[in-house]
Design a protein around this motif. Structure first.
Motif, PDB file in Angstrom:
ATOM      1  N   THR A 171      50.388  38.056  35.034  1.00 51.14           N
ATOM      2  CA  THR A 171      51.691  38.413  34.504  1.00 51.14           C
ATOM      3  C   THR A 171      52.600  37.178  34.433  1.00 51.14           C
ATOM      4  O   THR A 171      53.284  36.952  33.439  1.00 51.14           O
ATOM      5  N   LEU A 172      52.551  36.399  35.468  1.00 52.97           N
ATOM      6  CA  LEU A 172      53.446  35.246  35.530  1.00 52.97           C
ATOM      7  C   LEU A 172      53.062  34.165  34.539  1.00 52.97           C
ATOM      8  O   LEU A 172      53.925  33.445  34.026  1.00 52.97           O
ATOM      9  N   MET A 173      51.737  34.048  34.293  1.00 54.71           N
ATOM     10  CA  MET A 173      51.299  32.966  33.402  1.00 54.71           C
ATOM     11  C   MET A 173      51.500  33.311  31.938  1.00 54.71           C
ATOM     12  O   MET A 173      51.511  32.424  31.083  1.00 54.71           O
ATOM     13  N   SER A 174      51.680  34.597  31.634  1.00 55.75           N
ATOM     14  CA  SER A 174      51.855  34.979  30.237  1.00 55.75           C
ATOM     15  C   SER A 174      53.328  35.120  29.899  1.00 55.75           C
ATOM     16  O   SER A 174      53.725  35.971  29.117  1.00 55.75           O
ATOM     17  N   GLY A 175      54.101  34.293  30.492  1.00 49.36           N
ATOM     18  CA  GLY A 175      55.554  34.407  30.338  1.00 49.36           C
ATOM     19  C   GLY A 175      56.099  33.863  29.036  1.00 49.36           C
ATOM     20  O   GLY A 175      57.257  33.500  28.954  1.00 49.36           O
ATOM     21  N   GLY A 176      55.248  33.792  27.990  1.00 49.49           N
ATOM     22  CA  GLY A 176      55.733  33.324  26.699  1.00 49.49           C
ATOM     23  C   GLY A 176      55.996  31.842  26.697  1.00 49.49           C
ATOM     24  O   GLY A 176      55.203  31.065  27.241  1.00 49.49           O
ATOM     25  N   SER A 177      57.139  31.440  26.113  1.00 54.12           N
ATOM     26  CA  SER A 177      57.404  30.015  25.943  1.00 54.12           C
ATOM     27  C   SER A 177      57.675  29.338  27.277  1.00 54.12           C
ATOM     28  O   SER A 177      57.497  28.140  27.426  1.00 54.12           O
ATOM     29  N   ASP A 178      58.124  30.106  28.250  1.00 59.69           N
ATOM     30  CA  ASP A 178      58.576  29.509  29.496  1.00 59.69           C
ATOM     31  C   ASP A 178      57.904  30.200  30.675  1.00 59.69           C
ATOM     32  O   ASP A 178      58.546  30.917  31.439  1.00 59.69           O
ATOM     33  N   PRO A 179      56.597  30.011  30.824  1.00 59.15           N
ATOM     34  CA  PRO A 179      55.897  30.721  31.901  1.00 59.15           C
ATOM     35  C   PRO A 179      56.364  30.232  33.267  1.00 59.15           C
ATOM     36  O   PRO A 179      56.790  29.088  33.415  1.00 59.15           O
ATOM     37  N   VAL A 180      56.281  31.128  34.233  1.00 60.67           N
ATOM     38  CA  VAL A 180      56.730  30.794  35.578  1.00 60.67           C
ATOM     39  C   VAL A 180      55.820  29.754  36.216  1.00 60.67           C
ATOM     40  O   VAL A 180      56.255  28.782  36.821  1.00 60.67           O
ATOM     41  N   ILE A 181      54.511  30.015  36.082  1.00 58.84           N
ATOM     42  CA  ILE A 181      53.567  29.032  36.594  1.00 58.84           C
ATOM     43  C   ILE A 181      52.633  28.648  35.459  1.00 58.84           C
ATOM     44  O   ILE A 181      52.343  29.453  34.562  1.00 58.84           O
ATOM     45  N   THR A 182      52.193  27.434  35.466  1.00 57.02           N
ATOM     46  CA  THR A 182      51.440  26.912  34.334  1.00 57.02           C
ATOM     47  C   THR A 182      49.932  26.927  34.585  1.00 57.02           C
ATOM     48  O   THR A 182      49.152  26.888  33.634  1.00 57.02           O
ATOM     49  N   LYS A 183      49.545  26.939  35.852  1.00 61.76           N
ATOM     50  CA  LYS A 183      48.108  26.971  36.121  1.00 61.76           C
ATOM     51  C   LYS A 183      47.826  27.940  37.256  1.00 61.76           C
ATOM     52  O   LYS A 183      48.708  28.244  38.076  1.00 61.76           O
ATOM     53  N   LYS A 184      46.590  28.393  37.257  1.00 59.79           N
ATOM     54  CA  LYS A 184      46.196  29.340  38.297  1.00 59.79           C
ATOM     55  C   LYS A 184      46.315  28.671  39.657  1.00 59.79           C
ATOM     56  O   LYS A 184      45.825  27.572  39.868  1.00 59.79           O
ATOM     57  N   PRO A 185      47.033  29.314  40.547  1.00 62.23           N
ATOM     58  CA  PRO A 185      47.174  28.700  41.862  1.00 62.23           C
ATOM     59  C   PRO A 185      45.865  28.781  42.647  1.00 62.23           C
ATOM     60  O   PRO A 185      45.116  29.739  42.519  1.00 62.23           O
ATOM     61  N   ASP A 186      45.691  27.751  43.417  1.00 63.10           N
ATOM     62  CA  ASP A 186      44.463  27.660  44.216  1.00 63.10           C
ATOM     63  C   ASP A 186      44.850  27.780  45.685  1.00 63.10           C
ATOM     64  O   ASP A 186      45.674  27.019  46.166  1.00 63.10           O
ATOM     65  N   GLY A 187      44.284  28.729  46.349  1.00 59.44           N
ATOM     66  CA  GLY A 187      44.588  28.858  47.777  1.00 59.44           C
ATOM     67  C   GLY A 187      45.977  29.318  48.060  1.00 59.44           C
ATOM     68  O   GLY A 187      46.550  29.020  49.103  1.00 59.44           O
ATOM     69  N   ALA A 188      46.552  30.104  47.139  1.00 55.00           N
ATOM     70  CA  ALA A 188      47.913  30.568  47.353  1.00 55.00           C
ATOM     71  C   ALA A 188      47.942  31.772  48.270  1.00 55.00           C
ATOM     72  O   ALA A 188      49.000  32.225  48.666  1.00 55.00           O
ATOM     73  N   TRP A 189      46.822  32.338  48.539  1.00 53.83           N
ATOM     74  CA  TRP A 189      46.782  33.388  49.552  1.00 53.83           C
ATOM     75  C   TRP A 189      45.532  33.267  50.381  1.00 53.83           C
ATOM     76  O   TRP A 189      44.523  32.712  49.941  1.00 53.83           O
ATOM     77  N   SER A 190      45.603  33.760  51.606  1.00 53.39           N
ATOM     78  CA  SER A 190      44.485  33.621  52.532  1.00 53.39           C
ATOM     79  C   SER A 190      44.417  34.854  53.410  1.00 53.39           C
ATOM     80  O   SER A 190      45.426  35.348  53.894  1.00 53.39           O
ATOM     81  N   HIS A 191      43.180  35.348  53.572  1.00 50.32           N
ATOM     82  CA  HIS A 191      43.011  36.512  54.439  1.00 50.32           C
ATOM     83  C   HIS A 191      42.694  36.092  55.867  1.00 50.32           C
ATOM     84  O   HIS A 191      42.566  36.931  56.741  1.00 50.32           O
ATOM     85  N   ALA A 192      42.572  34.789  56.066  1.00 47.23           N
ATOM     86  CA  ALA A 192      42.079  34.286  57.347  1.00 47.23           C
ATOM     87  C   ALA A 192      42.891  34.795  58.527  1.00 47.23           C
ATOM     88  O   ALA A 192      42.353  35.281  59.520  1.00 47.23           O
ATOM     89  N   VAL A 193      44.208  34.713  58.381  1.00 48.91           N
ATOM     90  CA  VAL A 193      45.062  35.091  59.503  1.00 48.91           C
ATOM     91  C   VAL A 193      44.967  36.585  59.749  1.00 48.91           C
ATOM     92  O   VAL A 193      44.925  37.054  60.888  1.00 48.91           O
ATOM     93  N   MET A 194      44.932  37.335  58.638  1.00 47.59           N
ATOM     94  CA  MET A 194      44.856  38.784  58.740  1.00 47.59           C
ATOM     95  C   MET A 194      43.554  39.184  59.450  1.00 47.59           C
ATOM     96  O   MET A 194      43.543  40.070  60.313  1.00 47.59           O
ATOM     97  N   GLU A 195      42.452  38.496  59.067  1.00 47.66           N
ATOM     98  CA  GLU A 195      41.165  38.793  59.696  1.00 47.66           C
ATOM     99  C   GLU A 195      41.208  38.489  61.175  1.00 47.66           C
ATOM    100  O   GLU A 195      40.736  39.260  62.011  1.00 47.66           O
ATOM    101  N   LYS A 196      41.824  37.355  61.477  1.00 48.83           N
ATOM    102  CA  LYS A 196      41.922  36.963  62.877  1.00 48.83           C
ATOM    103  C   LYS A 196      42.735  37.995  63.657  1.00 48.83           C
ATOM    104  O   LYS A 196      42.409  38.356  64.788  1.00 48.83           O
ATOM    105  N   ALA A 197      43.798  38.487  63.012  1.00 44.36           N
ATOM    106  CA  ALA A 197      44.644  39.486  63.658  1.00 44.36           C
ATOM    107  C   ALA A 197      43.845  40.750  63.936  1.00 44.36           C
ATOM    108  O   ALA A 197      43.978  41.377  64.996  1.00 44.36           O
ATOM    109  N   GLY A 198      43.007  41.108  62.971  1.00 41.71           N
ATOM    110  CA  GLY A 198      42.202  42.291  63.156  1.00 41.71           C
ATOM    111  C   GLY A 198      41.238  42.145  64.325  1.00 41.71           C
ATOM    112  O   GLY A 198      40.895  43.114  65.011  1.00 41.71           O
TER     113      GLY A 198
END
Ligand SMILES: Nc1ncnc2c1ncn2[C@@H]1O[C@H](COP(=O)(O)OP(=O)(O)OP(=O)(O)O)[C@@H](O)[C@H]1O
Ligand SMILES: Nc1ncnc2c1ncn2[C@@H]1O[C@H](COP(=O)(O)OP(=O)(O)OP(=O)(O)O)[C@@H](O)[C@H]1O
Ligand SMILES: Cc1ncc(C[n+]2csc(CCO)c2C)c(N)n1
Ligand SMILES: [Mg+2]
Ligand SMILES: [Mg+2]
Lengths: 280, 299, 311, 284, 280
Positions: free
Chosen positions: C282-309
């Motif tokens: 959704t963010l990348m298809s923002g028309g002439s002025d997209p919010v982000i220009t490339k797919k983020p890498d490592g912008a989320w991680s389940h590691a902490v959540m797994e550790k919490a579990g």
């Protein structure tokens, strides 16, 4: 046109004079005020030497540069040409040494200080102790007839009373050189006479050097050892008259033939130099 | 000027009371005008032709009015001021206290900074030439824009609560003091300065004995403006940290939840606080000027 | 106990009930954490706070977190509390808006400050210009409140299902006078309240341990809040320093928040990768002025959540 | 660059700037020279800022370096210009004129009618203390999202400084000058025009200067509470959240420039109109 | 102690006098200034009638209340007891009728106006046309010897020049009653003589009533038809002397025996009433 006082007059007052005794030395002095329209030549070619213990009076038409000349000596104005020394040093250094007391043409009291505090001002600046300066202020206020008005503020005083307060302020810190710009102009004749007597007494006792501006020929005669007559536009010295009066004087001295003659000479000099008619 | 209690009534209370009465009256009229549309629309849904009197009455009783009627504000005011413990979070007095302390600290800091800067500017040509334009520029920086940054940065170094707000206050209120004081310190007339020069008074002496006393009228005019601005600054400082105590937080949450009555009572509290502050300065001014006998002019 | 600072995105309200409950009920104490909760406000940008070192964890919305990441502050999502978006556009029927096709020529109130991206994206999809030119929509920067709708200064305004919508209702507008467009329904939803920390924290095992404890206790708080809503509201009100929140409003908010937190088979706060990918798209298809220009890498991680579990 | 290097550089720049400035001031430049010193001060400031940002590795989202702001400025020039037009050319100018006029006229009325002086002034003091952020949402509510509400906020904000200063100014005549007018049996307006206004000018300019900066702040802050999608306040609040802090500072720079220029203009006018005042002569 | 001028003196000047000709009527006047410390009794039991065309001079020690009395007549100060009428009406009404011109003890020029504009001020107020007031200002500036200084600002003038500008300002709008508070105090003798001559001429030609304060006995003798001698603390009238000098006068009149004798009488009166010694 001589500008050194005759040795005799000085000797008569019992003072030994030498070159080192020259307090004020003004040479080829000139001052032009730059104003948005035309420049004003306030002073031109002024030459004057004043020795220790002299009482020199400047007299001349209104606007001839008396105040300006005095201000230059006091380092309150900068000449545009010529040199001045005071006690052998520049007016600036002399001012830093607190060489003089200045009585302005207007009273210049600070409106937020009462009369006592106004007179104490120079003492505060010079670091005199509280008790001492209070005592001095009281004494000199008494001298100028303002006892009982110590706690009043300037706006509660009449014009002449304000002027007297400013005189008390300058006298009270006892400077060796007194610059007095029409100090008694706003006083009635009797008060003025008293003040003249006091000034004579102080001058005589303390051997101060006094430079004095007045418009009163009588006053000039009574007080001065030398009278400098100035004329206007441009302001210059037209005549310097040495007084033949004895050092010991009192109010009656004015009535003496010598004094009358001196007054006459001054009047002539003033008339000669008066540019009033040229202007009209 | 001494006057009896009767004189005080006539000279002070009566004029204020009259003007207040007129304003209250106008206020009710304005409330009708501004709330009319919403009330008449709502009543129109209930009956076909609602009577005017009902609409008018309705405009003074709305839950979320555009402009609340004076008695609504008064009720909220009395509820949050008098009927609540002053230490409770729902007490306006408590919030006013929080804001007032930040205001006073900021005002004190700002006044000192302003005076010190003015003294520097009047005495050091380098400062006069270099600093002045930048002091002016500093005031064109919209404080609300950097207030969050200030709060964030100061928060990082462990400063929270009163100090960041006071710093914003200070930033805003030093300016009128500096400007006024520069003018005031330069206001002695040349002859008064010459007198000091003739005594070879030091710069410090000229400052203490001439420039500062001469600047007093300017100082107080500036201080009155500054203390009002300082209050604004403190409240602005409470905005970004919208959830903390203080009148600013009160205004914000009121505004956020559309609680017009709450906004207005907070506004009144702020105004009242401001008035108290400005009048305190005025009182100090009268005391100082009175002591100098400057109430009257020169002859 | 270990110190940890949490920066909220907004003022103290039921939107953040889970954290206040965890703190009040001693869940943080149980895991040996001393958590400081910093309330936010309209001009507090949580990403800026964490970049400046003012917090260890922040509550932020994914669009603004990703935008910040592109600006060089490596934020990482470690938990996604709200499974669904609560954003919607609320319109007055009497303004003539019935469907999105009626938008052109109307005035729409939009929250800026990072929250405008989904809206702009939506308009882009609909093909409406937002720069005030003919045939487009008229965009207003909406302030803190719902006044523009009440004053009829705008046909539609942005609202949250849990907050502003109810403020409109509380102001005396009846629900049948209103029409709402949920972003979820329009296919432009983005992920909202999530927990973010700086990338470098994840490289430090001790810090990961601490964060895991924090997540565990926080999620416990959320589950408790969802289950005991009246108590949670009382705790929130207790923590509201302004004394301005009202019980009724907060109760409604808590109900709606509970819906957004929802049920996740992997546990409360587990980030659904598909939802995250949808947000990015959704963010990348923002028309002439997209919010982000490339797919983020490592912008989320389940590691902490797994550790919490695993704790 | 390491921390201590940055520190050393900072100290060097500070000392050098001060030194050159002191030297320039002694030269006492006229005309262009007058501007050299503040320019140098500004240059020193910017250089120091750049060094701090780079040397201590301040994140750009917290405080961008001047060079980055400069880039952002040129990058977003068209946007900045549109914002400037919306905020300054519409709201600020209208508000400044209106607010000062209103404050001044009120001062005249209050000064004229003692009853009001006692009745209205206390309330005026009260109104002045109403914080702009309380007023701004209300003004947006009343006057809409456009520039009109910003103008209203400005009027509200600058009214009091003008009122206070104008009143102080109107009271600033000395007794003898007033007596002179009395002796001519001059009417109220004549005394006002020929004595009290000229005497009040220094105070009025004081207010104008303070207000010129307040007006800009007022407009920008008011835009935080609702605005169309242009304007300097809008830009700042939006770009902060978008983490485009460099654009924020570019906008601030525009604001500072505009504010300083208007201030300068007023100061110039003041110098022209009140050249007789002691503060312009007493610097000897 | 008589306070009505003898008919002879008036008749000599060729003016017919009647009760209606009383311009100033002061009865049992008193004024006490309340100050934070002690009250100052500035005036006490003042009784004085002045007729149209008289030239009355107040003389007395500094602080005796001359300025205060004049200010009461001008409605610039309110008496605490007694009554005053000016032209048969209260000072207040007289002021509103612009009955007088006032020259203050200090110049009271407005710093933001140049000299020309300062002199034009009363004309502006009284609605004189631009051309006419410019012409008048120029003429009177010329009269007081300030030609060429029209465009200067007050601070660019010497003390005496400022005072002269203020004299030009008051004379130029030609009021029937002139109140002059030490107008020539800051002027040199020659300029002062000229101003005295001008004043005599104007007075004679226009039959103005003049109330004048001076500290100069000579000036009082030269100008006045009546001399009021005051003394201080409290300020009261100690003597009123009618002048026997003819209406036609010039500077030489001062030297005449009649004038000398008059001066002597004034001096005696002043001495008698002078409270200076009591104060010290
Ligand atoms: N600041 C100034 N700017 C321009 N001209 C000035 C300034 N000060 C003085 N003058 C001019 O210099 C001349 C001399 O003035 P000064 O005050 O020295 O006269 P004075 O002899 O003291 O006169 P008075 O007896 O009237 O006091 C006058 O023509 C005056 O106009
Ligand atoms: N505003 C005031 N408050 C208190 N006392 C005052 C005030 N004005 C004048 N006085 C006092 O009244 C007395 C008379 O003052 P006034 O100015 O009339 O004297 P004067 O005769 O004009 O003296 P001078 O010749 O010195 O001008 C003085 O003792 C003075 O201190
Ligand atoms: C100026 C402003 N900016 C953004 C939002 C949107 N917003 C950010 S967090 C949050 C949660 C609401 O409870 C909402 C709505 C707002 N309201 N006001
Ligand atoms: Mg002089
Ligand atoms: Mg007098």
């Amino acid at each position: 046109m001589t500008s050194l006082p005759p040795r005799e007059a000085a000797a008569e007052r019992g003072t030994l004079m030498s070159v080192a005794d020259t307090v004020i030395d003004v040479r080829d002095l000139g001052l032009v005020f730059e104003t948005p329209d035309a420049p004003v030549e306030a002073l031109k070619d002024i030459n004057l030497q004043i020795r220790r213990g002299e009482f020199v009076t400047f007299i001349g038409p209104s606007g001839c540069g008396k105040t300006t000349l005095m201000r230059i000596i006091a380092d309150l104005e900068q000449p545009t040409s010529g040199t001045v020394t005071v006690n052998g040093v520049s007016p600036h250094e002399a001012r830093l040494q607190r060489a003089y007391g200045y009585i302005f043409q207007a009273a210049a009291l600070y409106p937020w200080r009462n009369i006592q505090k106004n007179v104490e001002l120079p003492h505060e600046i010079m670091g005199v102790s509280k008790a001492e300066r209070a005592e001095k202020a009281r004494r000199y206020l008494d001298l100028v007839g303002l006892k009982g008005f110590e706690k009043k503020f300037p706006f509660q005083l009449s014009g002449g009373m304000q002027q007297r307060a400013s005189i008390a302020r300058a006298l009270s810190f006892d400077p060796d050189l007194l610059l007095m710009d029409e100090p008694f102009g706003a006083l009635d004749e009797i008060t003025r006479d008293r003040m003249n007597e006091e000034l004579l007494r102080i001058w005589h006792e303390t051997k101060k050097t006094v430079i004095f501006v007045t418009h009163s020929i009588d006053e000039a005669v009574l007080l001065s050892t030398r009278i400098v007559i100035m004329s206007a536009r441009p302001g210059r010295i037209v005549e310097v008259i040495d007084s033949d009066l004895p050092a010991e004087r009192n109010l009656e001295t004015r009535e003496s033939p010598v004094a009358q003659q001196l007054a006459h000479r001054i009047r002539l000099g003033l008339k000669a130099g008066h540019s009033y008619d040229e202007v009209r | 000027m001494k006057q009896g209690p009767a004189g005080w009534m006539v000279n002070k209370l009566l004029p204020v009371a009259t003007v207040v009465a007129i304003i209250v009256l106008l206020w009710y009229v304005l409330a009708v005008a501004l709330n009319w549309a919403q009330v008449s629309e709502r009543l129109a849904k209930e009956s076909d032709n609602p009577p005017v009197s009902a609409i008018v009455a309705g405009t003074w009783e709305m839950e979320r009015p555009v402009l609340p009627a004076p008695h609504q504000i008064a009720a909220e005011f009395s509820k949050t001021v008098f009927e609540t413990r002053v230490t409770a979070k729902r007490s306006l007095v408590y919030h006013a206290g929080v804001t007032a302390s930040a205001t006073l600290l900021g005002f004190a800091l700002g006044a000192v900074l302003g005076i010190v800067l003015a003294i520097g500017i009047v005495h050091l040509k380098v400062l006069d030439r270099s600093l002045m334009p930048w002091i002016i520029a500093s005031q064109t920086v919209p404080i609300l824009a950097i207030a969050p940054m200030i709060i964030v940065v100061l928060g990082n170094v462990g400063l929270t609560g009163l100090v960041p707000k006071s710093i914003i206050s200070m930033y805003l209120c030093f300016f009128p003091v500096a400007i006024g004081m520069v003018k005031g310190l330069r206001s002695p007339d040349p002859m008064q300065l010459d007198l000091m020069r003739s005594y070879n008074a030091s710069a410090a002496q000229i400052l203490w004995k001439l420039r500062l006393p001469a600047s007093v009228p300017f100082l107080f005019a500036s201080l009155k403006v500054a203390v009002a601005i300082s209050l604004t600054g403190a409240i602005v400082g409470e905005l970004p940290t919208g959830a903390s105590a203080g009148l600013g937080a009160r205004l914000l949450s009121g505004s956020y939840y559309g609680q017009t009555v709450q906004i207005w009572s907070a506004l009144f509290m702020a105004a009242f606080l401001g008035m108290v502050l400005v009048y305190s300065i005025g009182g100090i001014e009268r005391l100082t000027l009175g002591a100098r006998g400057q109430a009257a002019g020169a002859r | 106990a270990d110190q940890l600072t949490l920066q909220l995105k907004w003022v103290t309200q039921a939107q953040f009930a889970g954290y206040y409950v965890a703190k009040d009920k001693g869940f943080y104490d149980e895991v040996g954490l001393d958590v400081t909760i910093k309330a936010g406000g309209p001009d507090i940008n949580p990403s800026q706070v964490i970049a400046g070192g003012g917090a260890d964890v922040v509550v932020d919305w994914m669009p603004s977190a990703l935008a910040t990441r592109e600006k060089g502050v490596p934020l990482v999502n470690i938990a996604q509390v709200f499974q669904k978006s609560g954003m919607m556009l609320t319109c007055r029927k009497d303004s003539g808006v019935a469907t999105p096709a009626d938008f052109p020529g109307q005035t729409l109130g939009v929250w800026f400050g990072g929250n405008e991206y989904p809206f702009l994206n939506w308009m882009n999809k609909l093909g409406y210009k937002t720069d005030g030119t003919e045939g487009g929509v008229n965009v207003l920067k909406q302030g803190f409140n719902v006044d523009p709708l009440l004053q009829k200064q705008a046909a539609c305004i942005s609202t949250m299902t849990y907050n502003e919508y109810w403020q409109v209702i509380e102001a005396g507008v009846s629900p049948d006078e209103l029409i709402t467009f949920k972003y979820e329904d329009e296919g432009v939803a983005t992920l909202e309240d999530g927990l973010y920390t700086l990338e470098k924290n994840l490289a430090d095992p001790a810090m990961v341990e601490k964060l895991a404890k924090f997540l565990k206790a926080s999620m416990k708080g959320w589950e408790y809040a969802v289950a005991n809503q009246d108590e949670a509201v009382a705790i929130v009100l207790e923590n509201d320093e302004t004394g301005a929140q009202t019980e009724g409003h907060q109760k409604t908010m808590m109900q709606e928040i509970a819906k957004l937190v929802g049920e996740n088979p992997k546990g409360t706060g587990w980030l659904d990768d598909a939802a995250a990918d949808r947000t990015v798209e959704t963010l990348m298809s923002g028309g002439s002025d997209p919010v982000i220009t490339k797919k983020p890498d490592g912008a989320w991680s389940h590691a902490v959540m797994e550790k919490a579990g695993a704790l | 660059m390491s921390d201590w290097m940055a520190t050393a550089l900072l100290v060097a720049v500070t000392l050098a700037t001060w030194g050159v400035m002191a030297w320039l001031v002694r030269l006492d430049g006229k005309g262009l020279g007058r501007w050299l010193v503040p320019a140098l001060f500004g240059a020193g400031l910017l250089l120091g800022w750049e060094i701090v940002c780079r040397g201590y590795g301040i994140p750009a989202v917290l405080l961008p370096a001047p060079s980055q702001i400069w880039d952002a400025f040129w990058r977003s020039l068209p946007v900045l210009m549109a914002d400037f037009q919306q905020t300054f050319l519409k709201a600020v100018i209208a508000g400044f004129v209106l607010g000062n006029l209103l404050g001044f006229v009120t001062a005249l009325i209050v000064d004229r009618v003692p009853f009001l002086q006692r009745g209205l002034l206390p309330l005026g003091n009260m109104v002045s203390a109403v914080p702009i952020i309380g007023v701004a949402p209300i003004m947006v509510m009343w006057f809409g999202f456009g520039w009109e509400s910003k103008t209203a906020v400005i009027v509200f904000m600058i009214f009091f400084p003008m009122l206070v200063n104008a009143l102080a100014g109107l009271a600033a005549t000395d007794a003898m000058s007033r007596d002179l007018m009395r002796s001519y049996a001059a009417g109220y307006w004549q005394t006002l025009l020929k004595l009290r206004l000229p005497a009040a000018l220094p105070f009025i300019f004081n207010a104008l200067k303070i207000n010129s900066t307040l007006a800009l702040i007022g407009a920008i802050v008011a835009e935080f509470f609702g605005s169309p999608i242009s304007g300097m306040g809008f830009r700042i609040s939006v770009e902060v959240a978008r983490m485009n802090v460099d654009v924020v500072w570019a906008t601030i720079a525009v604001a500072a420039l505009a504010g300083s220029l208007s201030y300068g203009l007023i100061a110039l006018l003041e110098r022209h109109l009140t050249s007789w005042h002691a503060s312009f002569r007493a610097t000897r």
